[in-house]
Enzyme design. Structure first.
Site, short mmCIF file in Angstrom:
data_model
loop_
_atom_site.label_atom_id
_atom_site.label_comp_id
_atom_site.label_asym_id
_atom_site.label_seq_id
_atom_site.Cartn_x
_atom_site.Cartn_y
_atom_site.Cartn_z
N CYS A 47 -28.10 7.79 -29.37
CA CYS A 47 -26.71 8.19 -29.15
C CYS A 47 -26.08 7.33 -28.05
O CYS A 47 -26.78 6.81 -27.18
CB CYS A 47 -26.67 9.67 -28.78
N SER A 49 -24.56 8.34 -25.61
CA SER A 49 -24.83 8.98 -24.31
C SER A 49 -26.11 8.43 -23.68
O SER A 49 -26.21 8.33 -22.45
CB SER A 49 -24.94 10.50 -24.47
N HIS A 52 -25.15 5.28 -22.17
CA HIS A 52 -24.35 5.50 -20.96
C HIS A 52 -25.23 5.70 -19.73
O HIS A 52 -24.86 5.31 -18.62
CB HIS A 52 -23.44 6.72 -21.15
N HIS A 68 -32.03 12.59 -27.15
CA HIS A 68 -31.66 14.01 -27.27
C HIS A 68 -31.26 14.41 -28.69
O HIS A 68 -30.82 15.52 -28.92
CB HIS A 68 -30.49 14.34 -26.31
N CYS A 175 -27.12 16.24 -32.40
CA CYS A 175 -25.98 15.77 -31.60
C CYS A 175 -24.86 15.24 -32.46
O CYS A 175 -23.79 15.81 -32.54
CB CYS A 175 -26.41 14.71 -30.59
#
Length: 287
Positions: A47, A49, A52, A68, A175
């Site tokens: 993902c 994220s 990031h 995740h 997600c």
């Protein structure tokens, strides 16, 4: 031979420092404590994220095991766990669901008070970690940590799924799919007969398209600068697709033209760019 109650040595992708590539390492994964579940991860997505964290945009403590968006099989459970048992297929939850706090009991949201998104401790609820590597403790990522062959989560951060579910597909529910689909169905509450625009036709964008379709939208306009994504978007429910690079005028004006000057009822920005969000806002009008 059963591994229950024992430390498991396995491979994991470890982020040692910010802005450094992930490193495949042998890690030790401790047995689950009371009300915890150890999962054998069989499928995991990547993902934005996660990226990031590596770039430093999402502040988390290092070293850390990211990931995740996954699915796997329960290897063992700690004392007091009743929601799952060894052998169950499951999906880890990066937003835990205790079922008791105000957010969990609310019909308007589900950001459980036990989440680790804002405080970013990178630890289990008891303040410790279940991962070690080269004698050093590794941090947990938002209650899940799925870039590993085995992980440990709290029982509030795991949900049992159908035994026949294909893990390489349902891992996206952890997600990407739930984010896009939920934005349309749960957050925006798209209405039957409405017109929607979805900016960005990646995995989350396609999920938003599917959510708009399920909600009964009559027009779903996909927007992306990569026209190769259009066939799949239409397969998922988009009624039409536009490429901003094909027009000299701003895309918001293009969308107004497509809707006879009325604009759209619901607009979803699924790219994460401020300039797109500004255009997205200008494009939206309530009828």
């Amino acid at each position: 031979m059963s591994t229950a109650g024992k430390v498991i040595k396995c491979k994991a992708a470890v982020a040692w420092e910010v802005k450094k590539p992930l490193s495949i390492e042998q890690v030790e994964v401790a047995p689950p404590k009371a009300h915890e579940v150890r999962i054998k991860i069989l499928a995991t997505g990547i993902c934005r994220s996660d990226d990031h964290v590596i770039s430093g945009a999402f502040a988390m403590p290092f070293p850390i095991v990211l990931g995740h968006e996954a699915a796997g099989v329960v290897e063992s459970v700690g004392e007091g766990v009743t929601c799952v048992k060894p052998g169950d297929k499951v999906i880890p939850l990066f937003v835990p669901q205790c079922g008791k706090c105000t957010s969990c009991r609310s019909t308007k949201g589900n950001l459980c008070s036990e989440h680790d998104l804002s405080e970013a401790r990178g630890l289990m609820l008891d303040g410790t970690s279940r991962f070690t590597c080269k004698g050093k403790s590794l941090h947990n990522f938002i209650s899940t940590s799925t870039f590993t062959e085995y992980t440990v989560v709290h029982e509030n951060a795991v949900v049992k799924i159908d035994a026949a579910a294909p893990l390489e597909k349902v891992c996206l529910i952890g997600c990407g799919f739930s984010t896009g689909y939920g934005a349309a169905v749960q957050t925006a509450k798209v209405e039957p007969g409405s017109t929607c625009a979805v900016f960005g036709l990646g995995g989350v964008g396609l999920s938003a398209v599917m959510g708009c379709k399920a909600a009964g939208a009559s027009r779903i306009i996909g927007v992306d600068i990569n026209k190769d994504k259009f066939p799949k978007a239409k397969e998922m429910g988009a009624t039409e697709c536009v490429n901003p690079l094909d027009f000299k005028k701003p895309i918001n004006e293009v969308l107004f033209d497509l809707t006879d000057g009325e604009g759209v009822d619901y607009s979803f920005e699924v790219i994460g760019r401020v300039d797109t969000m500004v255009c997205d806002f200008r494009n939206w009008t309530a009828k």
